[in-house]
Design a protein around this motif. Structure first.
Motif, short mmCIF file in Angstrom:
data_model
loop_
_atom_site.label_atom_id
_atom_site.label_comp_id
_atom_site.label_asym_id
_atom_site.label_seq_id
_atom_site.Cartn_x
_atom_site.Cartn_y
_atom_site.Cartn_z
N ALA B 113 0.83 -1.21 0.00
CA ALA B 113 0.00 0.00 0.00
C ALA B 113 0.87 1.26 0.00
CB ALA B 113 -0.92 0.00 1.22
N GLN B 114 1.98 1.16 0.73
CA GLN B 114 2.87 2.34 0.77
C GLN B 114 3.47 2.63 -0.60
OE1 GLN B 114 3.11 4.47 3.28
NE2 GLN B 114 1.53 3.15 4.17
N GLN B 115 3.60 1.57 -1.40
CA GLN B 115 4.15 1.78 -2.74
C GLN B 115 3.18 2.51 -3.66
OE1 GLN B 115 5.53 -2.01 -4.24
NE2 GLN B 115 6.80 -2.37 -2.44
N LEU B 116 1.93 2.56 -3.27
CA LEU B 116 0.93 3.27 -4.08
C LEU B 116 0.88 4.78 -3.78
CD1 LEU B 116 -2.05 0.74 -3.93
CD2 LEU B 116 -0.58 1.20 -5.88
N THR B 117 1.66 5.16 -2.77
CA THR B 117 1.60 6.56 -2.33
C THR B 117 1.86 7.53 -3.47
OG1 THR B 117 2.39 5.88 -0.16
CG2 THR B 117 2.52 8.22 -0.67
N GLU B 118 2.89 7.21 -4.25
CA GLU B 118 3.28 8.14 -5.32
C GLU B 118 2.14 8.34 -6.33
OE1 GLU B 118 5.95 10.05 -5.86
OE2 GLU B 118 6.49 9.51 -3.80
N SER B 119 1.43 7.23 -6.60
CA SER B 119 0.37 7.34 -7.62
C SER B 119 -0.82 8.16 -7.11
CB SER B 119 -0.10 5.95 -8.03
OG SER B 119 -0.67 5.30 -6.90
N LEU B 120 -0.95 8.29 -5.77
CA LEU B 120 -2.09 9.05 -5.23
C LEU B 120 -1.76 10.52 -4.97
CD1 LEU B 120 -3.86 6.71 -2.66
CD2 LEU B 120 -4.48 7.20 -5.00
N LYS B 121 -0.46 10.83 -5.04
CA LYS B 121 -0.09 12.23 -4.77
C LYS B 121 -0.68 13.12 -5.85
CE LYS B 121 4.06 11.94 -1.96
NZ LYS B 121 5.53 12.05 -1.93
N PRO B 122 -1.29 14.22 -5.46
CA PRO B 122 -1.85 15.11 -6.47
C PRO B 122 -0.73 15.69 -7.33
CG PRO B 122 -1.90 16.16 -4.31
CD PRO B 122 -1.47 14.75 -4.09
N GLU B 123 -1.03 15.81 -8.60
CA GLU B 123 -0.02 16.36 -9.50
C GLU B 123 0.28 17.81 -9.13
OE1 GLU B 123 -1.09 15.99 -13.55
OE2 GLU B 123 -1.38 13.81 -13.44
N PRO B 124 1.54 18.18 -9.05
CA PRO B 124 1.85 19.58 -8.72
C PRO B 124 1.32 20.50 -9.82
CG PRO B 124 3.81 18.44 -9.46
CD PRO B 124 2.75 17.40 -9.34
N GLU B 125 0.82 21.64 -9.34
CA GLU B 125 0.27 22.59 -10.31
C GLU B 125 1.39 23.11 -11.21
OE1 GLU B 125 -1.95 25.76 -8.67
OE2 GLU B 125 -3.29 24.43 -7.55
N PRO B 126 1.10 23.20 -12.49
CA PRO B 126 2.16 23.69 -13.38
C PRO B 126 2.54 25.12 -12.99
CG PRO B 126 0.04 23.62 -14.49
CD PRO B 126 -0.16 22.96 -13.18
N ARG B 127 3.83 25.39 -13.07
CA ARG B 127 4.31 26.71 -12.69
C ARG B 127 3.74 27.75 -13.64
NH1 ARG B 127 10.64 28.23 -11.98
NH2 ARG B 127 10.33 30.27 -11.04
N ARG B 128 3.20 28.79 -13.03
CA ARG B 128 2.55 29.80 -13.86
C ARG B 128 3.57 30.58 -14.67
NH1 ARG B 128 -1.95 32.34 -9.79
NH2 ARG B 128 -3.24 30.48 -9.64
N ASP B 129 3.20 30.80 -15.88
CA ASP B 129 4.07 31.59 -16.74
C ASP B 129 3.73 33.07 -16.55
OD1 ASP B 129 5.77 32.52 -18.58
OD2 ASP B 129 4.63 31.86 -20.35
N LEU B 130 4.62 33.76 -15.86
CA LEU B 130 4.36 35.16 -15.52
C LEU B 130 4.94 36.13 -16.55
CD1 LEU B 130 5.02 35.03 -11.69
CD2 LEU B 130 2.83 35.06 -12.84
N THR B 131 5.47 35.59 -17.60
CA THR B 131 6.14 36.48 -18.56
C THR B 131 5.18 37.50 -19.16
OG1 THR B 131 7.37 34.51 -19.14
CG2 THR B 131 7.75 36.45 -20.50
N LYS B 132 4.00 36.99 -19.62
CA LYS B 132 3.05 37.89 -20.27
C LYS B 132 2.49 38.94 -19.31
CE LYS B 132 1.55 35.20 -24.22
NZ LYS B 132 0.46 34.44 -24.83
N PRO B 133 1.99 38.52 -18.12
CA PRO B 133 1.48 39.56 -17.20
C PRO B 133 2.52 40.59 -16.83
CG PRO B 133 0.85 37.38 -16.45
CD PRO B 133 1.76 37.18 -17.61
#
Lengths: 133, 278
Positions: B113-133
């Motif tokens: 079960a501990q080996q499944l931890t990685e698959s349940l971790k929420p995907e990190p939010e993509p880093r916002r591209d602040l270039t345009k703003p």
């Protein structure tokens, strides 16, 4: 001993009550004074505006050539008014300035009314134009 | 190791499911109706216990387990439920046999079960591209600063010149005469009365003055001619002055009036009435 404690307690109650009463009285007096001042200034501005309007109308009814010619020197307008049953007077100084930006076409009439509120000078200005028709 | 590989380790009568939290509620890895976690079921009681304790739990015989006495009959006979870190739960059931799992298997499943931890971790939010703003903000700042950089300092509102304020006490004789004339012009006769000398005011009450002046002005276009009159100084003295109110322009043919002024304690005052009568 008990009587003495009761006397001290009564004295404290009296002092606190008097303090509260004095504070309330001060606040009320402050409000009344403020309202009175505001009312007085409002009356002054209303009378000044009426005086300026009258002076302006006096100029506008003149024939075009006579507006501002000869120039009217500053003059006083004494306005009596009744406040709390007593008649008082307000002295307004009226200054009329006439300019003619477009000669023969129109004249600008600027009426300035000044007075003193206590020691502070106050003034209002009204402006209009008279065209040569 | 993923859920598919774990499923391959099971007997035919054994089932496996992963539960995870999403939006504050339990979600399952299976979408079929074979898994019922509704209120009052043995499964719900089991996962709530594991979630509360944070430790793996083994059920030897669900039909005899006192934890499920108040629940509906369990659809499984034995089970192992293990936490997957704090992200979810792994539930393995045997729906036919009691005592299908041992304590050794509980430890094994806990490790899996501990080996499944990685698959349940929420995907990190993509880093916002602040270039345009940032570029837009910079451009706006540049545009806004243009008037300040090249337009000079903003124009300050010019203070209005304060006119000198006259008072009846300080006004000159000519000003008092001009003020009296203006009072007649605008019909402010009560104000004009205040410019009369104290002696005249004593002899002539205000109501009488008002009546007398109104009737005087009504004669011979005098009221009309007021706007074509101006004050001229005839004699100027320290305590007495004579002024003439002369008609000009359209009223040039009208009569002139001569007014006498006296210097009193309160300033210059008229000694005569509009027509010149004292």
């Amino acid at each position: 001993m008990r009587l003495r404690r009761r006397g001290v307690s009564f004295l404290l109650e009296t002092i606190v009550t008097l303090g509260l009463f004095a504070a309330a009285l001060l606040v009320t007096m402050g409000i009344i004074t403020g309202v009175s001042q505001s009312s007085s200034q409002s009356r002054e501005y209303t009378l000044a505006r009426d005086t300026a309007r009258q002076a302006m109308e006096q100029q506008r009814v003149l024939p075009y050539a006579s507006i501002g010619s000869p120039p009217t020197p500053p003059y006083l307008v004494v306005v009596p008014f009744i406040n709390n049953g007593q008649t008082s007077n307000l002295d307004f100084t009226v200054t009329i300035t006439v300019t003619e930006p477009a000669p023969g076409k129109y004249k600008d009439i600027l009426v300035t009314v000044g007075w003193k509120h206590g020691d502070l000078p106050r003034q209002i200005q009204l402006e209009t134009s008279a065209s040569n028709v | 190791m993923d859920l598919g590989e774990l499923s391959g380790l099971l007997q035919p009568e054994q089932k496996i499911i992963v539960l995870y939290r999403a939006g504050g509620q339990w979600q399952t890895s299976a979408n079929d109706t074979d898994w019922d976690f509704s209120s009052g079921t043995a499964r719900l009681a089991l996962i709530q216990e594991v979630d509360r304790r944070g430790q793996p739990v083994i059920i030897m015989d669900a039909h005899k387990d006192e934890r499920f006495l108040n629940c509906a009959p369990a659809p499984f006979r034995s089970a192992i439920c293990c936490p997957i870190s704090s992200l979810g739960l792994l539930l393995v059931e045997d729906r036919a046999n009691p005592r299908a799992f041992s304590f050794d298997q509980q430890h094994t499943w806990a490790a899996r079960a501990q080996q499944l931890t990685e698959s349940l971790k929420p995907e990190p939010e993509p880093r916002r591209d602040l270039t345009k703003p940032l570029a837009l903000a910079g451009l706006t700042l540049c545009l806004v600063s243009v008037p300040f950089l090249f337009g000079g300092t903003p124009a300050r509102p010019q203070p209005r010149p304060q006119i000198p304020v006259l008072s009846r006490e300080q006004a000159t004789a000519a000003t008092v005469a001009e003020s009296y004339l203006a009072g007649l012009r605008t019909g402010n006769l009560t104000g004009s009365y205040r410019l009369l000398s104290s002696d005249l005011q004593k002899r002539l009450s205000e109501p009488r003055y008002l009546r007398q002046t109104e009737s005087w002005l009504a004669v011979n276009d005098r009221a009309w001619s007021l706007k074509y009159r101006q004050v001229k100084m005839l004699q100027a003295g320290p305590s007495k002055c004579l002024v003439q109110v002369v008609p000009i322009g359209q009223a040039a043919q009208k009569e002139s009036w001569t007014w006498e002024l006296l210097k009193e304690e309160e300033g210059w005052r008229l000694k005569t009435l509009p027509g010149g009568e004292s």
